[in-house]
Design a protein around this motif. Structure first.
Motif, PDB file in Angstrom:
ATOM      1  N   GLY A  74     -45.730 -10.664  47.665  1.00 38.81           N
ATOM      2  CA  GLY A  74     -45.532 -12.105  47.154  1.00 38.81           C
ATOM      3  C   GLY A  74     -45.829 -12.381  45.904  1.00 38.81           C
ATOM      4  N   GLY A  75     -46.162 -11.340  44.990  1.00 40.87           N
ATOM      5  CA  GLY A  75     -46.341 -11.620  43.648  1.00 40.87           C
ATOM      6  C   GLY A  75     -45.229 -11.085  42.656  1.00 40.87           C
ATOM      7  N   GLY A  76     -45.830 -10.518  41.690  1.00 46.67           N
ATOM      8  CA  GLY A  76     -44.546  -9.965  40.749  1.00 46.67           C
ATOM      9  C   GLY A  76     -44.835 -10.594  39.362  1.00 46.67           C
ATOM     10  N   GLY A  77     -44.327 -11.648  39.152  1.00 46.38           N
ATOM     11  CA  GLY A  77     -44.473 -12.371  37.771  1.00 46.38           C
ATOM     12  C   GLY A  77     -43.748 -11.727  36.827  1.00 46.38           C
ATOM     13  N   PRO A  78     -44.203 -11.369  35.724  1.00 50.37           N
ATOM     14  CA  PRO A  78     -43.686 -10.803  34.635  1.00 50.37           C
ATOM     15  C   PRO A  78     -43.638  -9.329  34.940  1.00 50.37           C
ATOM     16  N   HIS A  79     -44.299  -8.756  35.883  1.00 50.21           N
ATOM     17  CA  HIS A  79     -44.289  -7.404  36.130  1.00 50.21           C
ATOM     18  C   HIS A  79     -42.852  -6.949  36.751  1.00 50.21           C
ATOM     19  N   VAL A  80     -42.289  -8.086  37.492  1.00 51.24           N
ATOM     20  CA  VAL A  80     -40.891  -7.855  38.132  1.00 51.24           C
ATOM     21  C   VAL A  80     -39.754  -7.380  37.047  1.00 51.24           C
ATOM     22  N   GLY A  81     -39.929  -8.411  35.971  1.00 49.63           N
ATOM     23  CA  GLY A  81     -38.754  -8.108  35.024  1.00 49.63           C
ATOM     24  C   GLY A  81     -39.277  -6.596  34.257  1.00 49.63           C
ATOM     25  N   ALA A  82     -40.484  -6.449  33.985  1.00 47.36           N
ATOM     26  CA  ALA A  82     -40.787  -5.373  33.276  1.00 47.36           C
ATOM     27  C   ALA A  82     -40.459  -4.066  34.141  1.00 47.36           C
ATOM     28  N   THR A  83     -40.637  -4.096  35.319  1.00 46.59           N
ATOM     29  CA  THR A  83     -40.328  -3.018  36.192  1.00 46.59           C
ATOM     30  C   THR A  83     -38.787  -2.676  36.200  1.00 46.59           C
ATOM     31  N   LEU A  84     -37.981  -3.709  36.443  1.00 48.29           N
ATOM     32  CA  LEU A  84     -36.528  -3.685  36.270  1.00 48.29           C
ATOM     33  C   LEU A  84     -36.131  -2.726  34.929  1.00 48.29           C
ATOM     34  N   GLN A  85     -36.821  -3.437  34.043  1.00 50.87           N
ATOM     35  CA  GLN A  85     -36.401  -2.816  32.723  1.00 50.87           C
ATOM     36  C   GLN A  85     -36.746  -1.459  32.628  1.00 50.87           C
ATOM     37  N   GLU A  86     -37.840  -0.975  33.030  1.00 55.18           N
ATOM     38  CA  GLU A  86     -38.186   0.356  33.244  1.00 55.18           C
ATOM     39  C   GLU A  86     -37.326   1.233  33.985  1.00 55.18           C
ATOM     40  N   MET A  87     -36.931   0.858  35.035  1.00 55.39           N
ATOM     41  CA  MET A  87     -35.925   1.282  35.955  1.00 55.39           C
ATOM     42  C   MET A  87     -34.691   1.770  35.209  1.00 55.39           C
ATOM     43  N   GLU A  88     -34.045   0.630  34.565  1.00 58.12           N
ATOM     44  CA  GLU A  88     -32.996   0.942  33.844  1.00 58.12           C
ATOM     45  C   GLU A  88     -33.089   1.882  32.810  1.00 58.12           C
ATOM     46  N   GLU A  89     -34.170   1.725  31.802  1.00 59.37           N
ATOM     47  CA  GLU A  89     -34.323   2.999  30.956  1.00 59.37           C
ATOM     48  C   GLU A  89     -34.528   4.355  31.247  1.00 59.37           C
ATOM     49  N   SER A  90     -35.025   4.390  32.684  1.00 58.23           N
ATOM     50  CA  SER A  90     -35.288   5.774  33.041  1.00 58.23           C
ATOM     51  C   SER A  90     -33.884   6.373  33.440  1.00 58.23           C
TER      52      SER A  90
ATOM     53  N   ASP B  37     -33.581 -16.478  39.232  1.00 59.97           N
ATOM     54  CA  ASP B  37     -32.458 -16.136  38.618  1.00 59.97           C
ATOM     55  C   ASP B  37     -32.442 -15.322  37.626  1.00 59.97           C
ATOM     56  N   VAL B  38     -33.256 -15.169  36.912  1.00 57.72           N
ATOM     57  CA  VAL B  38     -33.584 -14.479  35.622  1.00 57.72           C
ATOM     58  C   VAL B  38     -33.716 -12.826  36.077  1.00 57.72           C
ATOM     59  N   ASP B  39     -34.579 -12.639  36.924  1.00 56.98           N
ATOM     60  CA  ASP B  39     -34.699 -11.223  37.420  1.00 56.98           C
ATOM     61  C   ASP B  39     -33.624 -10.783  38.221  1.00 56.98           C
ATOM     62  N   GLN B  40     -32.872 -11.758  38.934  1.00 59.85           N
ATOM     63  CA  GLN B  40     -31.877 -11.483  39.891  1.00 59.85           C
ATOM     64  C   GLN B  40     -30.680 -10.958  39.004  1.00 59.85           C
ATOM     65  N   GLN B  41     -30.449 -11.758  37.898  1.00 60.28           N
ATOM     66  CA  GLN B  41     -29.235 -11.387  36.846  1.00 60.28           C
ATOM     67  C   GLN B  41     -29.645  -9.959  36.462  1.00 60.28           C
ATOM     68  N   GLN B  42     -30.802  -9.669  35.850  1.00 57.86           N
ATOM     69  CA  GLN B  42     -31.203  -8.386  35.374  1.00 57.86           C
ATOM     70  C   GLN B  42     -30.926  -7.270  36.505  1.00 57.86           C
ATOM     71  N   ALA B  43     -31.423  -7.608  37.562  1.00 59.05           N
ATOM     72  CA  ALA B  43     -30.937  -6.659  38.833  1.00 59.05           C
ATOM     73  C   ALA B  43     -29.431  -6.222  38.988  1.00 59.05           C
ATOM     74  N   ASN B  44     -28.697  -7.541  39.091  1.00 56.34           N
ATOM     75  CA  ASN B  44     -27.431  -7.219  39.320  1.00 56.34           C
ATOM     76  C   ASN B  44     -26.821  -6.637  37.935  1.00 56.34           C
ATOM     77  N   ASP B  45     -27.276  -6.774  36.729  1.00 55.65           N
ATOM     78  CA  ASP B  45     -26.681  -6.032  35.307  1.00 55.65           C
ATOM     79  C   ASP B  45     -26.917  -4.666  35.727  1.00 55.65           C
ATOM     80  N   TYR B  46     -28.085  -4.135  36.310  1.00 58.59           N
ATOM     81  CA  TYR B  46     -28.694  -2.848  36.508  1.00 58.59           C
ATOM     82  C   TYR B  46     -27.720  -2.033  37.676  1.00 58.59           C
ATOM     83  N   LEU B  47     -27.025  -2.944  38.405  1.00 62.11           N
ATOM     84  CA  LEU B  47     -26.485  -2.462  39.808  1.00 62.11           C
ATOM     85  C   LEU B  47     -25.178  -2.094  39.567  1.00 62.11           C
ATOM     86  N   ASP B  48     -24.625  -2.886  38.317  1.00 63.54           N
ATOM     87  CA  ASP B  48     -23.327  -3.029  37.749  1.00 63.54           C
ATOM     88  C   ASP B  48     -23.293  -1.470  36.712  1.00 63.54           C
TER      89      ASP B  48
END
Length: 217
Positions: A141-157, A196-207
């Motif tokens: 139920g949390g995440g906050g800024p950690h969600v976006g940072a985790t998505l970013q590191e997932m894409e970088e890896s 919305d912001v994190d969802q767009q980042q996740a969709n960009d990663y999936l694309d």
């Protein structure tokens, strides 16, 4: 009661000397001559056998080592230490961004990757682990800024892994296809939980990872 003087160890020379003295003594007695040869032989044999059979000086047994009341402490400490290390490893492995042990987890992950000759495979594993952490953050139920940072590191890896694989000949496309399918299974169910912001980042990663598949993949 004292020990007989015959109980000391006699050598052959001592026995012969003693017999000689007894013979001389017998010769000077008014009862007649010394003992006959048979008696001398039996006496010599008896003297020698007595000295050989006599026990030596008693040797004190070493005092028994007394074990203190805390003799069980070492095995208990060892078992406790092993348990603590196991629990610490489990807790560290399950740490997510924001947890106190998370930096330790990432340091251990980096050390393993350095030792792994398959750097591309290690980078894909890291990207997959970031997806697992993302799911744990959202489930808590949390995440906050950690969600976006985790998505970013997932894409970088993922990009790092693909760059390494592109330098290999031939490119292991089957591994890439399997990775893309697994990442979809992990990330797709999370989309509705993202803002919305994190969802767009996740969709960009999936694309991006969908573009890694072959046209017929």
């Amino acid at each position: 009661m004292g020990r007989s003087p015959f109980h000391r160890r006699l050598s052959d020379h001592d026995a012969d000397a003693l017999l000689g003295q007894l013979t001389d003594l017998g010769a000077n007695l008014p009862l007649g001559g010394g003992p006959d040869p048979a008696f001398r032989a039996r006496l010599r044999e008896t003297l020698l056998s007595e000295t050989l059979a006599a026990p030596g000086p008693a040797t004190a047994a070493p005092p028994a080592r007394r074990r203190g009341p805390l003799r069980w402490l070492s095995p208990v400490l060892a078992a406790g230490l092993a348990t603590a290390m196991t629990l610490s490893t489990i807790v560290t492995y399950r740490a997510v961004p924001g947890d106190m042990l998370y930096p330790l987890k990432r340091a251990a992950e980096g050390a393993v990757m350095e030792l792994n000759p398959d750097k591309a495979g290690g980078a894909l594993d890291a990207a997959s682990e970031r997806a697992e952490e993302l799911a744990a953050l959202l489930d808590a139920g949390g995440g906050g800024p950690h969600v976006g940072a985790t998505l970013q590191e997932m894409e970088e890896s993922t990009r790092s892994a693909i760059e390494r694989m592109d330098r290999a000949v031939p490119r292991d496309q089957s591994k890439i296809d399997d990775f893309v399918a697994e990442q979809h299974e992990k990330v797709d169910p999370m989309l509705e939980q993202l803002n919305d912001v994190d969802q767009q980042q996740a969709n960009d990663y999936l694309d991006y990872i969908d573009g890694l598949r072959l046209p017929n993949g």
